[in-house]
Scaffold this motif. Structure first.
Motif, short mmCIF file in Angstrom:
data_model
loop_
_atom_site.label_atom_id
_atom_site.label_comp_id
_atom_site.label_asym_id
_atom_site.label_seq_id
_atom_site.Cartn_x
_atom_site.Cartn_y
_atom_site.Cartn_z
N ARG A 114 0.54 4.60 -2.39
CA ARG A 114 0.28 5.93 -1.82
C ARG A 114 1.35 6.94 -2.22
O ARG A 114 1.07 8.11 -2.41
CB ARG A 114 0.23 5.86 -0.31
CG ARG A 114 -1.02 5.22 0.23
CD ARG A 114 -1.08 5.37 1.73
NE ARG A 114 -1.96 4.40 2.34
CZ ARG A 114 -3.28 4.52 2.36
NH1 ARG A 114 -3.86 5.55 1.80
NH2 ARG A 114 -4.03 3.61 2.92
N THR A 137 -4.55 -2.90 1.33
CA THR A 137 -4.43 -3.13 2.77
C THR A 137 -5.41 -4.20 3.22
O THR A 137 -5.05 -5.13 3.95
CB THR A 137 -4.66 -1.82 3.54
OG1 THR A 137 -3.71 -0.85 3.12
CG2 THR A 137 -4.54 -2.04 5.04
N HIS A 144 -5.01 6.37 -3.35
CA HIS A 144 -5.40 6.08 -1.96
C HIS A 144 -6.47 5.00 -1.90
O HIS A 144 -6.45 4.14 -1.01
CB HIS A 144 -5.84 7.35 -1.25
CG HIS A 144 -4.71 8.22 -0.84
ND1 HIS A 144 -3.94 7.96 0.27
CD2 HIS A 144 -4.18 9.32 -1.41
CE1 HIS A 144 -3.00 8.87 0.37
NE2 HIS A 144 -3.11 9.72 -0.64
N ASP A 178 -5.95 1.43 -0.06
CA ASP A 178 -6.88 0.91 0.96
C ASP A 178 -7.33 -0.50 0.62
O ASP A 178 -7.40 -1.37 1.49
CB ASP A 178 -8.09 1.83 1.09
CG ASP A 178 -7.73 3.19 1.69
OD1 ASP A 178 -6.65 3.29 2.32
OD2 ASP A 178 -8.53 4.13 1.52
N GLU A 179 -7.63 -0.74 -0.66
CA GLU A 179 -8.04 -2.08 -1.07
C GLU A 179 -6.90 -3.09 -0.90
O GLU A 179 -7.12 -4.23 -0.50
CB GLU A 179 -8.54 -2.07 -2.51
CG GLU A 179 -9.88 -1.37 -2.65
CD GLU A 179 -10.41 -1.43 -4.07
OE1 GLU A 179 -9.97 -2.29 -4.85
OE2 GLU A 179 -11.30 -0.61 -4.39
N PRO A 229 0.81 -1.23 0.00
CA PRO A 229 0.00 0.00 0.00
C PRO A 229 0.84 1.28 0.00
O PRO A 229 0.50 2.24 -0.68
CB PRO A 229 -0.82 -0.12 1.28
CG PRO A 229 -0.92 -1.58 1.53
CD PRO A 229 0.38 -2.16 1.05
#
Length: 104
Positions: A39, A67, A60, A64-65, A35
C-alpha cells in the motif's frame, strides 16, 4: 525488462539491510510481503511514466489479496498446530497402554 524493474525497486532502508539474527542473508530476502508494504510503495513518475492512479489502484488490489492470503495462512497454521497437539496426545495415550499389552 530487468532495467525497467530496477527503476521501480525502492532504495533499501537501513532496517531492510539489517540481517535478522540467526538467519542467512539470502533467507532475509524471502520474508513475506506485508500488505502495508504494498500500500505504501511509491514508484518514480517520469515524463512518460506510469499513471499514478492506476498504480495506486493496483497496489491496493494486491494488498487486499495479500491480506486474504495471509489470514488464510494464519488459520492453516493454527489448524496444523491443533492437529499436531491432538496427534501427540493420541500417541501418548497409545504409548501408555503398551506395557499393559506386553504383559498379556
Amino acid at each position: 525488462m530487468r532495467s525497467l524493474l530496477r527503476r521501480f525497486r525502492p532504495a533499501p532502508s537501513p532496517a531492510d539491510l539489517a540481517e535478522p539474527p540467526g538467519r542467512h542473508r539470502a533467507a532475509a530476502h524471502r520474508m513475506p510481503l506485508r500488505p502495508w508494504q504494498v500500500r505504501h510503495r511509491w514508484f518514480t513518475v517520469r515524463r512518460h511514466g506510469l499513471d499514478p492512479v492506476e498504480v495506486t489502484e493496483f497496489l491496493h488490489l494486491v494488498a487486499d489479496e495479500l491480506t486474504v492470503a495471509q489470514t488464510a495462512l494464519g488459520a492453516l497454521r493454527e489448524e496444523n498446530a491443533r492437529i499436531k497437539r491432538t496427534l501427540r496426545s493420541w500417541q501418548s495415550a497409545q504409548a501408555a497402554g503398551l506395557p499393559e499389552l506386553a504383559r498379556r
